[in-house]
Design a protein around this motif. Structure first.
Motif, PDB file in Angstrom:
ATOM      1  N   GLY A  16      94.882  90.760 107.795  1.00  0.00           N
ATOM      2  CA  GLY A  16      93.647  90.895 108.539  1.00  0.00           C
ATOM      3  C   GLY A  16      92.502  91.440 107.700  1.00  0.00           C
ATOM      4  N   SER A  17      92.818  92.131 106.605  1.00  0.00           N
ATOM      5  CA  SER A  17      91.765  92.713 105.768  1.00  0.00           C
ATOM      6  C   SER A  17      90.896  91.641 105.124  1.00  0.00           C
ATOM      7  CB  SER A  17      92.385  93.590 104.678  1.00  0.00           C
ATOM      8  OG  SER A  17      93.152  92.821 103.772  1.00  0.00           O
ATOM      9  N   TYR A  18      91.431  90.431 104.944  1.00  0.00           N
ATOM     10  CA  TYR A  18      90.640  89.348 104.360  1.00  0.00           C
ATOM     11  C   TYR A  18      89.418  89.032 105.222  1.00  0.00           C
ATOM     12  CZ  TYR A  18      94.549  88.433 101.207  1.00  0.00           C
ATOM     13  OH  TYR A  18      95.526  88.546 100.248  1.00  0.00           O
ATOM     14  N   PHE A  19      89.526  89.271 106.522  1.00  0.00           N
ATOM     15  CA  PHE A  19      88.423  88.980 107.432  1.00  0.00           C
ATOM     16  C   PHE A  19      87.651  90.251 107.807  1.00  0.00           C
ATOM     17  CE2 PHE A  19      92.215  86.383 108.477  1.00  0.00           C
ATOM     18  CZ  PHE A  19      91.806  85.208 107.870  1.00  0.00           C
ATOM     19  N   CYS A  20      88.360  91.374 107.898  1.00  0.00           N
ATOM     20  CA  CYS A  20      87.736  92.621 108.364  1.00  0.00           C
ATOM     21  C   CYS A  20      86.783  93.216 107.341  1.00  0.00           C
ATOM     22  CB  CYS A  20      88.808  93.647 108.705  1.00  0.00           C
ATOM     23  SG  CYS A  20      89.874  93.175 110.072  1.00  0.00           S
ATOM     24  N   LEU A  21      87.134  93.172 106.072  1.00  0.00           N
ATOM     25  CA  LEU A  21      86.330  93.862 105.066  1.00  0.00           C
ATOM     26  C   LEU A  21      84.927  93.271 104.957  1.00  0.00           C
ATOM     27  CD1 LEU A  21      89.029  94.447 102.291  1.00  0.00           C
ATOM     28  CD2 LEU A  21      88.100  96.105 103.915  1.00  0.00           C
ATOM     29  N   SER A  22      84.811  91.956 105.069  1.00  0.00           N
ATOM     30  CA  SER A  22      83.486  91.346 105.012  1.00  0.00           C
ATOM     31  C   SER A  22      82.664  91.692 106.241  1.00  0.00           C
ATOM     32  CB  SER A  22      83.608  89.824 104.860  1.00  0.00           C
ATOM     33  OG  SER A  22      84.372  89.272 105.923  1.00  0.00           O
TER      34      SER A  22
END
Length: 212
Positions: free
Chosen positions: A134-140
């Motif tokens: 999920g970090s691939y989408f959350c960080l941006s």
């Protein structure tokens, strides 16, 4: 497909995580709490191998309790983060734990804080962060929408946006999430986000329309 999210706001910190217990292609349960309340003012969100995650988070929790019983004073959030990092670094050379951690806490003299600690004992103090696919989408999303002076409602709304994006974009997305908060009042559960399909009556009416 685990997801752990952390955000520091004006006078609080929020940690959210999915509640799926998964092994290989099987989902064993959807109510696994991956955000542990370490003590009255600390939260630990963890992802990784289920056995390592449960054993290590309980190990940290009990050691914090032991320290408080022996010294009649709790460890600060920074001291807890350094202790956690030290235990991971020691284990790394013996029998490593595959566990990634977002540690949030509130101290009366410092305020809220959030620490990033991964399975190879990388250690950073951060304002926002995420682990898992999920970090691939959350960080941006966090880079675009995060502000240090966010209110609780704004921070939870940001977490909800992250959850929505995970459900939309991730090929095997977790169904349910738990959100916890820590502030001067203490650490506690704030909300749960359950995935809901169309209600049965809606599905029935759609089927009737197709049949007609």
């Amino acid at each position: 497909m685990e997801c752990v999210i952390g955000v520091v706001g004006r006078d609080f910190a929020v940690v959210a995580a999915d509640t799926s217990a998964v092994q290989s292609i099987l989902v064993h349960k959807t109510d696994e709490d991956k955000v542990m309340v370490l003590d009255s003012h600390k939260l630990m969100g963890a992802s990784g191998e289920p056995g390592d995650r449960v054993q290590f988070t309980e190990f940290i929790q009990k050691n914090l309790h032991l320290y408080q019983f022996r010294n009649n004073i709790p460890l600060s959030t920074a001291a807890t983060a350094n202790f956690t990092r030290g235990e991971l670094a020691t284990a790394l050379r013996k029998n490593p734990y595959y566990v990634n951690i977002l540690l949030a806490g509130y101290d009366s003299d410092v305020g809220p804080s959030l620490y990033y600690i991964d399975y190879i004992a990388t250690f950073h103090k951060i304002e926002k962060g995420a682990f898992g696919y999920g970090s691939y989408f959350c960080l941006s999303l966090m880079d675009k929408l995060y502000r240090p002076d966010m209110s609780v409602e704004e921070a939870v709304d940001l977490v909800d946006k992250c959850i929505k994006e995970i459900r939309l974009r991730l090929v095997v997305a977790p169904q349910n999430f738990i959100i916890k908060i820590v502030d001067k009042e203490g650490a506690r559960e704030y909300a749960r986000r359950a995935y809901t399909d169309s209600p049965p009556e809606a599905a029935t009416s759609e089927a009737a329309t197709v049949a007609a």
